[in-house]
Design a protein around this motif. Structure first.
Motif, PDB file in Angstrom:
ATOM      1  N   GLY A  44     -27.877 105.878  78.337  1.00 34.27           N
ATOM      2  CA  GLY A  44     -26.821 106.764  78.803  1.00 34.27           C
ATOM      3  C   GLY A  44     -27.378 108.106  79.220  1.00 34.27           C
ATOM      4  N   THR A  45     -26.546 108.911  79.822  1.00 33.98           N
ATOM      5  CA  THR A  45     -26.952 110.232  80.269  1.00 33.98           C
ATOM      6  C   THR A  45     -25.740 111.144  80.360  1.00 33.98           C
ATOM      7  OG1 THR A  45     -28.018 111.498  82.031  1.00 33.98           O
ATOM      8  CG2 THR A  45     -26.721 109.588  82.700  1.00 33.98           C
ATOM      9  N   LEU A  46     -25.978 112.445  80.134  1.00 36.84           N
ATOM     10  CA  LEU A  46     -24.928 113.442  80.294  1.00 36.84           C
ATOM     11  C   LEU A  46     -25.054 114.177  81.631  1.00 36.84           C
ATOM     12  CD1 LEU A  46     -24.715 114.973  76.696  1.00 36.84           C
ATOM     13  CD2 LEU A  46     -23.265 113.227  77.754  1.00 36.84           C
ATOM     14  N   SER A  47     -25.902 113.639  82.491  1.00 36.65           N
ATOM     15  CA  SER A  47     -26.062 114.231  83.817  1.00 36.65           C
ATOM     16  C   SER A  47     -25.000 113.686  84.753  1.00 36.65           C
ATOM     17  CB  SER A  47     -27.452 113.912  84.369  1.00 36.65           C
ATOM     18  OG  SER A  47     -27.563 114.378  85.695  1.00 36.65           O
ATOM     19  N   ALA A  48     -24.153 114.549  85.254  1.00 42.47           N
ATOM     20  CA  ALA A  48     -23.012 114.120  86.058  1.00 42.47           C
ATOM     21  C   ALA A  48     -23.422 113.513  87.398  1.00 42.47           C
ATOM     22  CB  ALA A  48     -22.074 115.302  86.290  1.00 42.47           C
ATOM     23  N   VAL A  49     -24.609 113.835  87.880  1.00 41.11           N
ATOM     24  CA  VAL A  49     -24.964 113.437  89.238  1.00 41.11           C
ATOM     25  C   VAL A  49     -25.071 111.934  89.414  1.00 41.11           C
ATOM     26  CG1 VAL A  49     -26.098 115.614  89.782  1.00 41.11           C
ATOM     27  CG2 VAL A  49     -27.435 113.744  88.776  1.00 41.11           C
ATOM     28  N   ALA A  54     -10.301 122.870  78.119  1.00 43.15           N
ATOM     29  CA  ALA A  54     -10.855 122.508  79.428  1.00 43.15           C
ATOM     30  C   ALA A  54     -10.101 121.304  79.970  1.00 43.15           C
ATOM     31  CB  ALA A  54     -12.338 122.158  79.307  1.00 43.15           C
ATOM     32  N   ALA A  55     -10.359 121.005  81.234  1.00 40.32           N
ATOM     33  CA  ALA A  55      -9.949 119.716  81.788  1.00 40.32           C
ATOM     34  C   ALA A  55     -11.047 118.716  81.459  1.00 40.32           C
ATOM     35  CB  ALA A  55      -9.748 119.827  83.289  1.00 40.32           C
ATOM     36  N   TYR A  56     -10.649 117.588  80.916  1.00 40.55           N
ATOM     37  CA  TYR A  56     -11.598 116.560  80.502  1.00 40.55           C
ATOM     38  C   TYR A  56     -11.519 115.380  81.471  1.00 40.55           C
ATOM     39  CZ  TYR A  56     -12.646 118.884  76.118  1.00 40.55           C
ATOM     40  OH  TYR A  56     -13.087 119.785  75.173  1.00 40.55           O
ATOM     41  N   TYR A  57     -12.693 114.915  81.881  1.00 38.83           N
ATOM     42  CA  TYR A  57     -12.797 113.822  82.836  1.00 38.83           C
ATOM     43  C   TYR A  57     -13.666 112.711  82.269  1.00 38.83           C
ATOM     44  CZ  TYR A  57     -11.380 117.512  86.074  1.00 38.83           C
ATOM     45  OH  TYR A  57     -10.718 118.545  86.698  1.00 38.83           O
ATOM     46  N   CYS A  58     -13.300 111.470  82.529  1.00 39.50           N
ATOM     47  CA  CYS A  58     -14.221 110.382  82.240  1.00 39.50           C
ATOM     48  C   CYS A  58     -14.801 109.885  83.553  1.00 39.50           C
ATOM     49  CB  CYS A  58     -13.549 109.259  81.465  1.00 39.50           C
ATOM     50  SG  CYS A  58     -12.293 108.328  82.349  1.00 39.50           S
ATOM     51  N   ALA A  59     -15.986 109.313  83.440  1.00 36.60           N
ATOM     52  CA  ALA A  59     -16.695 108.849  84.627  1.00 36.60           C
ATOM     53  C   ALA A  59     -17.525 107.627  84.268  1.00 36.60           C
ATOM     54  CB  ALA A  59     -17.593 109.956  85.184  1.00 36.60           C
ATOM     55  N   ALA A  60     -17.848 106.833  85.273  1.00 37.96           N
ATOM     56  CA  ALA A  60     -18.593 105.598  85.064  1.00 37.96           C
ATOM     57  C   ALA A  60     -19.802 105.542  85.979  1.00 37.96           C
ATOM     58  CB  ALA A  60     -17.690 104.391  85.319  1.00 37.96           C
ATOM     59  N   THR A  61     -20.893 104.976  85.445  1.00 37.50           N
ATOM     60  CA  THR A  61     -22.097 104.769  86.230  1.00 37.50           C
ATOM     61  C   THR A  61     -22.733 103.449  85.833  1.00 37.50           C
ATOM     62  OG1 THR A  61     -24.286 105.626  86.800  1.00 37.50           O
ATOM     63  CG2 THR A  61     -23.509 106.073  84.576  1.00 37.50           C
ATOM     64  N   VAL A  86     -20.095 116.087  77.916  1.00 36.89           N
ATOM     65  CA  VAL A  86     -19.666 116.157  76.524  1.00 36.89           C
ATOM     66  C   VAL A  86     -20.231 114.999  75.711  1.00 36.89           C
ATOM     67  CG1 VAL A  86     -17.658 116.082  75.008  1.00 36.89           C
ATOM     68  CG2 VAL A  86     -17.550 117.368  77.147  1.00 36.89           C
ATOM     69  N   SER A  87     -20.081 113.790  76.230  1.00 38.24           N
ATOM     70  CA  SER A  87     -20.518 112.611  75.490  1.00 38.24           C
ATOM     71  C   SER A  87     -20.626 111.441  76.448  1.00 38.24           C
ATOM     72  CB  SER A  87     -19.517 112.290  74.382  1.00 38.24           C
ATOM     73  OG  SER A  87     -19.941 111.175  73.612  1.00 38.24           O
ATOM     74  N   ILE A  97     -20.302 104.998  80.311  1.00 40.52           N
ATOM     75  CA  ILE A  97     -19.148 105.876  80.482  1.00 40.52           C
ATOM     76  C   ILE A  97     -19.445 107.239  79.883  1.00 40.52           C
ATOM     77  CG2 ILE A  97     -16.696 106.197  80.022  1.00 40.52           C
ATOM     78  CD1 ILE A  97     -17.390 103.777  81.794  1.00 40.52           C
ATOM     79  N   GLY A  98     -19.115 108.259  80.635  1.00 38.30           N
ATOM     80  CA  GLY A  98     -19.324 109.625  80.163  1.00 38.30           C
ATOM     81  C   GLY A  98     -18.030 110.405  80.150  1.00 38.30           C
ATOM     82  N   TRP A  99     -17.959 111.370  79.251  1.00 27.75           N
ATOM     83  CA  TRP A  99     -16.867 112.344  79.227  1.00 27.75           C
ATOM     84  C   TRP A  99     -17.452 113.699  79.610  1.00 27.75           C
ATOM     85  CZ3 TRP A  99     -11.742 111.640  78.845  1.00 27.75           C
ATOM     86  CH2 TRP A  99     -11.268 110.430  78.319  1.00 27.75           C
ATOM     87  N   PHE A 100     -16.778 114.369  80.494  1.00 30.54           N
ATOM     88  CA  PHE A 100     -17.179 115.685  80.967  1.00 30.54           C
ATOM     89  C   PHE A 100     -15.991 116.625  80.847  1.00 30.54           C
ATOM     90  CE2 PHE A 100     -21.224 114.446  82.809  1.00 30.54           C
ATOM     91  CZ  PHE A 100     -21.060 113.072  82.911  1.00 30.54           C
ATOM     92  N   ARG A 101     -16.271 117.905  80.825  1.00 31.87           N
ATOM     93  CA  ARG A 101     -15.181 118.873  80.794  1.00 31.87           C
ATOM     94  C   ARG A 101     -15.533 120.069  81.660  1.00 31.87           C
ATOM     95  NH1 ARG A 101     -15.621 120.942  74.470  1.00 31.87           N
ATOM     96  NH2 ARG A 101     -17.568 122.128  74.676  1.00 31.87           N
ATOM     97  N   GLN A 102     -14.500 120.723  82.125  1.00 36.15           N
ATOM     98  CA  GLN A 102     -14.694 121.919  82.932  1.00 36.15           C
ATOM     99  C   GLN A 102     -13.581 122.906  82.646  1.00 36.15           C
ATOM    100  OE1 GLN A 102     -15.159 121.290  87.181  1.00 36.15           O
ATOM    101  NE2 GLN A 102     -16.293 123.213  87.362  1.00 36.15           N
ATOM    102  N   ALA A 103     -13.985 124.079  82.201  1.00 35.72           N
ATOM    103  CA  ALA A 103     -13.038 125.161  81.952  1.00 35.72           C
ATOM    104  C   ALA A 103     -12.989 126.060  83.185  1.00 35.72           C
ATOM    105  CB  ALA A 103     -13.464 125.955  80.730  1.00 35.72           C
TER     106      ALA A 103
END
Length: 126
Positions: A106-111, A92-99, A48-49, A34-40
């Motif tokens: 783990g990785t902080l690469s959104a792709v 920012a807007a914060y998003y969680c994502a799963a891979t 982010v983490s 699980i990753g956390w991402f943000r976008q302003a």
């Protein structure tokens, strides 16, 4: 239906804290990194983490190290992001994502993330 739902965002003063939650439905979070991402506004999305599925290994962006902590509660099928010492630049807007990839580190690469939540807004301002 696989779904991630973020919550816990809001308005906080500089130096304050928030805890974001990422709750999963339709699948078991402990099988996923699980990753956390943000976008302003006007900026690129930033990793982010993250926390890996197999080992619980965590990664943090340099900009949040020492201030943010990611954790998971498999019993609640939820991942948290504790954010302390918040700064205006954290807005920012914060998003969680799963891979299902990178289960060990783990990785902080959104792709590589397949499933995304709808986001929660964090605003740090006096």
């Amino acid at each position: 239906q696989l779904q991630l739902v973020e919550s816990g965002g809001g308005l906080v003063q500089p130096g304050g804290s928030l805890r974001l939650s990422c709750a999963a439905s339709g699948f078991t979070l402990d099988y996923y990194t699980i990753g956390w991402f943000r976008q302003a506004p006007g900026k690129e999305r930033e990793g982010v983490s993250c926390i890996s599925s197999r080992t619980g290994n965590t990664k943090y962006a340099d900009s949040v190290k020492g201030r943010f902590t990611i954790s998971r509660d498999n019993a609640k099928n939820t991942v948290y992001l504790q954010m302390n010492s918040l700064k205006p630049k954290d807005t920012a807007a914060y998003y969680c994502a799963a891979t299902s990839s990178t289960p060990w580190y783990g990785t902080l690469s959104a792709v590589v993330y397949n499933y995304w939540g709808q986001g929660t807004q964090v605003t740090v301002s006096s």
